[in-house]
Design a protein around this motif. Structure first.
Motif, PDB file in Angstrom:
ATOM      1  N   LEU A 101     -30.093  11.205 -12.289  1.00  0.00           N
ATOM      2  CA  LEU A 101     -31.062  10.201 -12.719  1.00  0.00           C
ATOM      3  C   LEU A 101     -32.470  10.591 -12.286  1.00  0.00           C
ATOM      4  N   ASP A 102     -32.582  11.287 -11.177  1.00  0.00           N
ATOM      5  CA  ASP A 102     -33.889  11.719 -10.699  1.00  0.00           C
ATOM      6  C   ASP A 102     -34.526  12.743 -11.649  1.00  0.00           C
ATOM      7  N   GLN A 103     -33.713  13.591 -12.257  1.00  0.00           N
ATOM      8  CA  GLN A 103     -34.248  14.591 -13.175  1.00  0.00           C
ATOM      9  C   GLN A 103     -34.866  13.956 -14.420  1.00  0.00           C
ATOM     10  N   LEU A 104     -34.456  12.759 -14.732  1.00  0.00           N
ATOM     11  CA  LEU A 104     -34.995  12.070 -15.910  1.00  0.00           C
ATOM     12  C   LEU A 104     -36.433  11.611 -15.711  1.00  0.00           C
ATOM     13  N   ASN A 105     -36.931  11.724 -14.488  1.00  0.00           N
ATOM     14  CA  ASN A 105     -38.300  11.274 -14.191  1.00  0.00           C
ATOM     15  C   ASN A 105     -39.373  12.257 -14.651  1.00  0.00           C
ATOM     16  N   LYS A 106     -38.995  13.447 -15.080  1.00  0.00           N
ATOM     17  CA  LYS A 106     -39.982  14.449 -15.492  1.00  0.00           C
ATOM     18  C   LYS A 106     -40.816  13.907 -16.648  1.00  0.00           C
ATOM     19  N   HIS A 107     -42.126  13.879 -16.453  1.00  0.00           N
ATOM     20  CA  HIS A 107     -43.028  13.264 -17.432  1.00  0.00           C
ATOM     21  C   HIS A 107     -43.084  14.047 -18.736  1.00  0.00           C
ATOM     22  N   ASN A 108     -43.065  13.299 -19.828  1.00  0.00           N
ATOM     23  CA  ASN A 108     -43.186  13.835 -21.187  1.00  0.00           C
ATOM     24  C   ASN A 108     -42.034  14.760 -21.589  1.00  0.00           C
ATOM     25  N   LEU A 109     -40.916  14.621 -20.911  1.00  0.00           N
ATOM     26  CA  LEU A 109     -39.696  15.279 -21.366  1.00  0.00           C
ATOM     27  C   LEU A 109     -38.831  14.223 -22.040  1.00  0.00           C
ATOM     28  N   LEU A 110     -38.355  13.301 -21.257  1.00  0.00           N
ATOM     29  CA  LEU A 110     -37.689  12.105 -21.774  1.00  0.00           C
ATOM     30  C   LEU A 110     -38.505  10.865 -21.399  1.00  0.00           C
ATOM     31  N   GLY A 124     -49.670   6.985 -11.182  1.00  0.00           N
ATOM     32  CA  GLY A 124     -48.863   7.092  -9.970  1.00  0.00           C
ATOM     33  C   GLY A 124     -47.385   7.168 -10.282  1.00  0.00           C
ATOM     34  N   ASN A 125     -46.615   6.205  -9.858  1.00  0.00           N
ATOM     35  CA  ASN A 125     -45.164   6.226 -10.004  1.00  0.00           C
ATOM     36  C   ASN A 125     -44.755   5.837 -11.426  1.00  0.00           C
ATOM     37  N   ASN A 126     -44.026   6.723 -12.071  1.00  0.00           N
ATOM     38  CA  ASN A 126     -43.653   6.492 -13.466  1.00  0.00           C
ATOM     39  C   ASN A 126     -42.218   6.022 -13.651  1.00  0.00           C
ATOM     40  N   HIS A 127     -41.499   5.770 -12.552  1.00  0.00           N
ATOM     41  CA  HIS A 127     -40.086   5.433 -12.723  1.00  0.00           C
ATOM     42  C   HIS A 127     -39.631   4.179 -11.978  1.00  0.00           C
ATOM     43  N   VAL A 128     -40.434   3.643 -11.096  1.00  0.00           N
ATOM     44  CA  VAL A 128     -40.064   2.412 -10.389  1.00  0.00           C
ATOM     45  C   VAL A 128     -40.602   1.207 -11.150  1.00  0.00           C
ATOM     46  N   PHE A 129     -39.817   0.154 -11.221  1.00  0.00           N
ATOM     47  CA  PHE A 129     -40.220  -1.073 -11.920  1.00  0.00           C
ATOM     48  C   PHE A 129     -41.585  -1.540 -11.435  1.00  0.00           C
TER      49      PHE A 129
END
Length: 288
Positions: A101-110, A124-129
């Motif tokens: 799930l951490d790998q999904l945080n890569k920006h502009n990939l998914l 800043g943080n692109n994956h935390v609510f």
């Protein structure tokens, strides 16, 4: 944030038909702990929190993704497999057979800009609510029942805000397809897929807690969610996001003709057409 793996993950379904209790026994909600991975997709995080996929967010193989999406959301194995194929690219290892799930945080990939519930990576943080972002999204959901037009409005508004204030804003045609799957997900997961509506309280509970809203009375749908269901829903949302209307829903030409502003605009339009025409004629003469 986005994607038909996870975007289409968000494309889990609860249609209004006969239902059966979600087997939460054996799948209690346990939030992520120290060392657990989570990503930008609220539904994948939720499934991990309930243990339908690995609670630590690691080693997501095709087999356990299909099993988790099937048991937790009644996804058709073919749909779940497609979603896995879309997510596996997040693992940079050659010939990878799993992702985290951490790998999904890569920006502009998914993951992408203009999420309904996450801040852009630029800020800043692109994956935390992010409650502030989600509050903007919710402001377009008017009333206790969300319809497809409200979802469409919140999607367009988030894109406009991101484009206006994020100097690195990126939103490609591929991103748009991912985004459509994500945004329609609340209806497919928790709502009425015939009338394209969903109880607002279920959606808010899900986003803000990353938890299936069984405590509010939600039950997993008994009908299997297939790829064609996702395609139909995303197509309806695509139409709802359009900012133009067809002739059947617009004012008639006769009514417009009585509007003095319409006459002026029409005249200007014709003048511009004439000028463009003669400009082209003059250009042709010069060239000859």
């Amino acid at each position: 944030m986005r994607f038909p793996l996870l975007a289409s993950s968000l494309t889990i379904g609860l249609a209004c038909g006969q239902t059966q209790p979600l087997s939460i026994p054996g799948h209690p909600w346990i939030p992520a702990g120290s060392g657990d991975f989570r990503g930008p997709c609220p539904m994948m995080n939720t499934l991990a929190n309930h243990g339908f996929i690995q609670h630590d967010g690691r080693n997501m193989t095709r087999e356990n993704v299909i099993k988790g999406l099937g048991e937790g959301l009644n996804f058709d194995p073919a749909l779940a497999s497609v979603m896995f194929d879309q997510a596996i690219i997040a693992n940079p290892e050659p010939n990878a057979t799993y992702f985290t799930l951490d790998q999904l945080n890569k920006h502009n990939l998914l993951e992408h800009d203009a999420s309904l519930s996450r801040s852009d990576a630029y800020f800043g943080n692109n994956h935390v609510f992010n409650q502030t972002v989600f509050d903007q999204t919710k402001s377009y959901w008017q009333g206790p029942v969300i319809d497809i037009n409200m979802l469409a409005n919140s999607k367009v508004a988030r894109q406009l805000t991101s484009k206006a204030f994020n100097p690195t804003y990126v939103f490609t045609l591929l991103t748009e397809e991912f985004s459509l799957g994500e945004v329609i997900a609340p209806i497919i997961a928790f709502g009425d897929t015939d009338n394209l509506t969903v109880n607002r309280s279920l959606v808010e509970y899900f986003f803000e807690n990353e938890r299936l809203p069984s405590e509010l009375g939600w039950k997993v749908r008994s009908d299997v969610v297939a790829l064609q269901d996702v395609a139909r829903m995303t197509g309806a949302l695509r139409n709802a996001t359009k900012l133009t209307t067809d002739s059947a829903t617009t004012v008639s030409k006769r009514a417009l003709g009585r509007n003095p502003h319409f006459g002026f605009v029409t005249g200007v339009s014709k003048l511009l057409t004439i000028l463009a025409y003669y400009g082209q004629v003059e250009s042709d003469i010069d060239e000859s």
